[in-house]
Design an enzyme around this catalytic site. Structure first.
Site, PDB file in Angstrom:
ATOM      1  N   LYS A  35       0.805  -1.216   0.000  1.00 46.68           N
ATOM      2  CA  LYS A  35       0.000   0.000   0.000  1.00 46.68           C
ATOM      3  C   LYS A  35       0.842   1.271   0.000  1.00 46.68           C
ATOM      4  O   LYS A  35       0.631   2.178  -0.809  1.00 46.68           O
ATOM      5  CB  LYS A  35      -0.888  -0.061   1.241  1.00 46.68           C
ATOM      6  CG  LYS A  35      -1.482   1.205   1.655  1.00 46.68           C
ATOM      7  CD  LYS A  35      -1.999   1.075   3.066  1.00 46.68           C
ATOM      8  CE  LYS A  35      -0.900   1.376   4.054  1.00 46.68           C
ATOM      9  NZ  LYS A  35      -1.347   2.082   5.240  1.00 46.68           N
ATOM     10  N   THR A  36       1.820   1.310   0.896  1.00 41.50           N
ATOM     11  CA  THR A  36       2.664   2.503   0.989  1.00 41.50           C
ATOM     12  C   THR A  36       3.446   2.687  -0.302  1.00 41.50           C
ATOM     13  O   THR A  36       3.644   3.800  -0.783  1.00 41.50           O
ATOM     14  CB  THR A  36       3.644   2.366   2.163  1.00 41.50           C
ATOM     15  OG1 THR A  36       2.902   1.980   3.311  1.00 41.50           O
ATOM     16  CG2 THR A  36       4.344   3.668   2.432  1.00 41.50           C
ATOM     17  N   ASP A 220      -4.143   8.279   2.681  1.00 44.88           N
ATOM     18  CA  ASP A 220      -3.722   7.000   3.243  1.00 44.88           C
ATOM     19  C   ASP A 220      -4.726   6.572   4.318  1.00 44.88           C
ATOM     20  O   ASP A 220      -5.367   7.424   4.929  1.00 44.88           O
ATOM     21  CB  ASP A 220      -2.333   7.187   3.867  1.00 44.88           C
ATOM     22  CG  ASP A 220      -1.677   5.862   4.208  1.00 44.88           C
ATOM     23  OD1 ASP A 220      -2.161   4.819   3.730  1.00 44.88           O
ATOM     24  OD2 ASP A 220      -0.682   5.879   4.957  1.00 44.88           O
ATOM     25  N   GLU A 221      -4.861   5.290   4.576  1.00 48.27           N
ATOM     26  CA  GLU A 221      -5.735   4.787   5.646  1.00 48.27           C
ATOM     27  C   GLU A 221      -7.139   5.403   5.567  1.00 48.27           C
ATOM     28  O   GLU A 221      -7.684   5.881   6.560  1.00 48.27           O
ATOM     29  CB  GLU A 221      -5.134   5.102   7.029  1.00 48.27           C
ATOM     30  CG  GLU A 221      -3.712   4.624   7.222  1.00 48.27           C
ATOM     31  CD  GLU A 221      -3.601   3.162   7.625  1.00 48.27           C
ATOM     32  OE1 GLU A 221      -4.593   2.414   7.454  1.00 48.27           O
ATOM     33  OE2 GLU A 221      -2.516   2.775   8.094  1.00 48.27           O
ATOM     34  N   GLN A 251      -9.228  -3.490   8.014  1.00 48.43           N
ATOM     35  CA  GLN A 251      -8.320  -2.972   9.031  1.00 48.43           C
ATOM     36  C   GLN A 251      -8.873  -1.727   9.702  1.00 48.43           C
ATOM     37  O   GLN A 251      -8.135  -0.925  10.262  1.00 48.43           O
ATOM     38  CB  GLN A 251      -6.953  -2.674   8.414  1.00 48.43           C
ATOM     39  CG  GLN A 251      -6.238  -3.943   7.981  1.00 48.43           C
ATOM     40  CD  GLN A 251      -4.815  -3.661   7.532  1.00 48.43           C
ATOM     41  OE1 GLN A 251      -3.960  -3.319   8.325  1.00 48.43           O
ATOM     42  NE2 GLN A 251      -4.577  -3.807   6.241  1.00 48.43           N
ATOM     43  N   ARG A 606       0.453  -8.933  10.956  1.00 48.43           N
ATOM     44  CA  ARG A 606       1.748  -8.271  11.175  1.00 48.43           C
ATOM     45  C   ARG A 606       2.881  -9.275  11.029  1.00 48.43           C
ATOM     46  O   ARG A 606       4.032  -8.912  10.853  1.00 48.43           O
ATOM     47  CB  ARG A 606       1.865  -7.672  12.585  1.00 48.43           C
ATOM     48  CG  ARG A 606       0.848  -6.618  12.981  1.00 48.43           C
ATOM     49  CD  ARG A 606       0.741  -5.513  12.000  1.00 48.43           C
ATOM     50  NE  ARG A 606      -0.358  -5.762  11.070  1.00 48.43           N
ATOM     51  CZ  ARG A 606      -0.511  -5.136   9.914  1.00 48.43           C
ATOM     52  NH1 ARG A 606       0.360  -4.251   9.523  1.00 48.43           N
ATOM     53  NH2 ARG A 606      -1.531  -5.405   9.120  1.00 48.43           N
TER      54      ARG A 606
END
Length: 721
Positions: A35-36, A220-221, A251, A606
DNA sequence: CGCAGCACCTTTTTT
DNA sequence: AGGTGCTGCG
């Protein structure tokens, strides 16, 4: 077809997103799907390949850390500084708009940002000044309410009191609180967003300017945006701005503070032809971990739908450890970490995650005993520590004498004989005259209304402030901080604490001086003055970047703060009903349970190589003992992905899987974890661990008076009680 | 006024 | 258990 190095090494979906033609995009980016990478490459691609000015791009994140990371990655991709590019948090960018246009926004140039603590204090005072009982009108709740209203974009006049007789009071409190903020030039976090939104809404020329400027908005997010943040984006985008939003509904773990996953749906409805791109290839975890996580999250309804896959086939099974109690759990985790380290792995490649901070204590103790370095995230932040806040209050008062909350805090710390009674007199005088507390205190005629110690204390206080203010222009920031510490008596007060405390807190003060020393005013804040800019940064930044030591240490944090991070070895401890999912969520219903499940999903994803889950059959909890059932989330994992780690001795312990009530063979061994025993020499103790079988069976016993001993069952004369 | 001792409450956290 | 706010005393 593409030659840009920015597009190299991207998979098909990532490529589609990064090099997408003009339009609106919603990128559904699963955990570990890059994603980043997509976000930063998209940004760099717009500049390098589409020839856009960085100036015409706005990128928003939720944390300063994410913003800094994005900026640095973009700069290295572009191989040049990203001048003119607006990257920041929602609050940071809102702050910037308000600073630039403070006149239009109706704020003083040097307005101060109020942190959550200060906000609640001010709400409490507002309630009391309205002569309402703060038992019936809890400041905590009021703060929450005001924030919720602001997050929803509501001003007091726009709120319907409803039938609740309290409703109108709360609205009045909101109004009075807001007036108090305005008087003192204070802005809380929610206000930053709402005020900057209103700024744009009420000044068409300004809005047009920014809409023309920002051709691209990257977010983002996105699943974490609240109502006002989404409205803010929507307004800024206008008809011409292109929105590129990255998010993952699975998430979404912040609905309890106003985040609305529904914004993902709203985005699709409110903007023309939103194209959805799914990033489903996971580059982080093994197949096993991913399968288990997918299986778990599939228990949630109401998903946009997405299935992560990976090319890393197989992997270690997820390990599940059923601990006897919290100490046993900690010991197991530490054993695994030692094993990890002995295989030449780094400690900072491992993380211990938990649902609530209270669980960290036992782990911390055990790590100290085992001499394993660790780093805990969360807990109280640097700028929230009492001694730091006290010092900042003095600095704020120097910066802006009308800052009443700062006045009250500075006056009380260190104590100089002016207490609640005298303060109330000051407040009354201030209210009567419509001026700040400092103006009242600085007026000798008004000070005459006080007598004795309060009067002399207040006079002294005003004199110190005056003295400090006189020297302000000759001192650089760090010297000002030192002068405050010196003359206020704060340094001395800290030094007078008990040695341990004095040392720790004194170090924090030194750290603050060091921060002031290395502080450089950012370009956009130059108009503001060094002190004001520093104070702003202190309130917008938790200050934990300073604490980021590069030591090789095990990482301890809550599941929430683990979002966005990854570790080869991950432990999730306290997998128990009542803890995780926590009690509150279980009581509140299915929606909350789904959020807990997403939290479990976030935690599991994670892990790169090895995931270890654990629960304790009994646990010391809030003073008493708790006997929690294993978390339902354990049962929701596919059995084939999980391997249960159990002591080698035959023990009665129900499997966490399947029907807990299934009949188990009766245990005939007297050895029971948690069982009490007596030894002729060591006295009484508790069995905490057992190994081996028959003649070789050994037990580890924690004796009341002699501590931990390991005994061979066949030889020791243990009496089972 | 200030401090010491007591009752109360308990998620998660960024800005 | 541990921190926070309140009450009662010196």
């Amino acid at each position: 077809m593409h030659s840009s190095p920015l597009l190299a090494d991207l998979n098909a979906a990532q490529l589609e997103a990064v090099a997408a033609p003009p339009g609106h995009y919603l990128i559904l980016a699963g955990a570990g799907s890059g994603k980043t990478r997509v976000l930063t490459h998209r940004l760099a691609w717009l500049v390098a390949e589409q020839g856009l000015w960085p100036h015409s791009i706005l990128a928003v994140t939720f944390t300063n850390k994410a913003a800094a990371q994005m900026r640095s990655r973009v700069e290295s991709l572009l191989e040049q500084p990203s001048q003119g590019l607006w990257i920041g948090t929602f609050h940071g960018l809102a702050n910037r708009l308000l600073r630039l246009h403070h006149d239009e926004a109706g704020l003083p140039r040097e307005f101060q940002v109020l942190d959550a603590d200060d906000q609640q204090r001010l709400v409490r005072r507002t309630i009391r000044e309205a002569n309402l009982d703060d038992k019936r009108f809890e400041p905590r709740f009021g703060t929450w309410l005001i924030n919720a209203w602001k997050d929803d974009g509501l001003r007091p006049d726009q709120i319907d009191a409803g039938r609740d007789p309290h409703g109108q009071h709360w609205i009045d409190i909101y109004r009075a609180y807001q007036q108090a903020c305005q008087r003192g030039g204070l802005v809380d976090f929610g206000e930053l967003l709402l005020r900057s939104y209103e700024l744009l809404a009420e000044h068409p020329a300004l809005l047009a300017h920014y809409q023309r400027r920002f051709a691209h908005l990257l977010v983002d997010e996105f699943q974490d945006t609240n109502k006002i943040q989404y409205q803010w984006l929507k307004r800024l985008a206008g008809d011409s701005g292109q929105l590129f939003a990255v998010g993952d509904d699975d998430q979404s773990i912040y609905s309890w503070r106003g985040a609305q996953v529904a914004n993902m749906q709203h985005f699709r409805e409110d903007f023309a032809e939103v194209k959805i791109i799914r990033l489903e290839q996971n580059y982080r975890s093994t197949e096993i971990i991913l399968q288990a996580a997918n299986h778990l999250i599939a228990h949630n309804g109401d998903r946009l739908g997405k299935d992560l896959w990976t090319e890393h086939k197989g992997g270690e099974p997820i390990q599940l450890y059923a601990a006897y109690n919290e100490n046993d759990e900690a010991r197991y985790v530490i054993g695994r970490i030692e094993q990890w380290r002995s295989h030449g792995e780094r400690l900072d490649q491992s993380a211990i995650l938990y649902r609530s901070n209270a669980l960290s204590r036992v782990l911390e103790q055990a790590l100290v005993e085992a001499k394993i370095p660790y780093r805990i995230y969360g807990g109280l932040r640097f700028f929230e520590r009492a001694e730091i806040k006290d010092t900042l209050a003095w600095l704020r008062l120097l910066n802006n004498p009308d800052d009443d909350p700062a006045f009250e805090r500075a006056l009380a710390q260190p104590p100089r004989g002016v207490g609640e009674k005298s303060l109330e007199k000051l407040r009354a005088m201030a209210r009567e005259r419509g001026v700040s507390l400092m103006r009242v205190a600085a007026d000798p005629a008004l000070r005459a209304n006080l007598t004795g110690k309060p009067r002399s204390g207040l006079t002294e206080f005003v004199a110190i402030i005056d003295e400090l203010r006189e020297g302000v222009s000759e001192r650089v920031l760090a010297e000002q901080v030192e002068a405050v510490l010196e003359h206020s008596g704060l340094r001395a007060a800290v030094a007078a604490l008990e040695p341990r405390e004095a040392e720790a807190r004194g170090e924090n003060l030194n750290e603050l001086i060091a921060m002031a020393n290395s502080y450089r005013v950012p370009e956009e804040d130059e108009a503001m003055g060094e002190l004001a800019a520093f104070l702003t940064q202190a309130s917008l930044d938790a200050g934990d970047s300073q604490a980021a030591k590069h030591a090789d240490a095990v990482q301890l944090m809550t599941l929430h703060s683990a979002k966005g991070l990854e570790f080869p070895l991950v432990f999730i401890v306290g997998m128990e009903e009542g803890l995780f999912p926590n009690q509150r969520a279980m009581e509140e219903g299915p929606q909350q349970l789904e959020e807990e499940r997403r939290l479990a999903y976030v935690g599991m994803t994670r892990a790169e190589k090895q995931l270890v889950l654990s629960y304790a059959e009994s646990r010391r909890w809030r003073g008493g003992a708790a006997y929690n059932a294993p978390s339902r989330f354990i049962r929701e994992l596919p059995g084939r992905c999980v391997s249960e780690v159990r002591p080698k001795v035959q023990l009665t312990r129900p499997s966490a899987f399947g029907a807990a009530s299934s009949s188990k063979p009766l245990n005939t061994s007297p050895v029971k974890l948690g069982g009490n025993v007596r030894h002729p020499r060591f006295g009484e103790g508790v069995i905490v661990q057992a190994y081996g079988q028959g003649d070789h069976a050994r037990v580890q016993v924690n004796f009341d008076d002699h501590g931990m001993k390991e005994l061979v069952l066949a030889f020791s004369k243990l009496e089972f009680l």
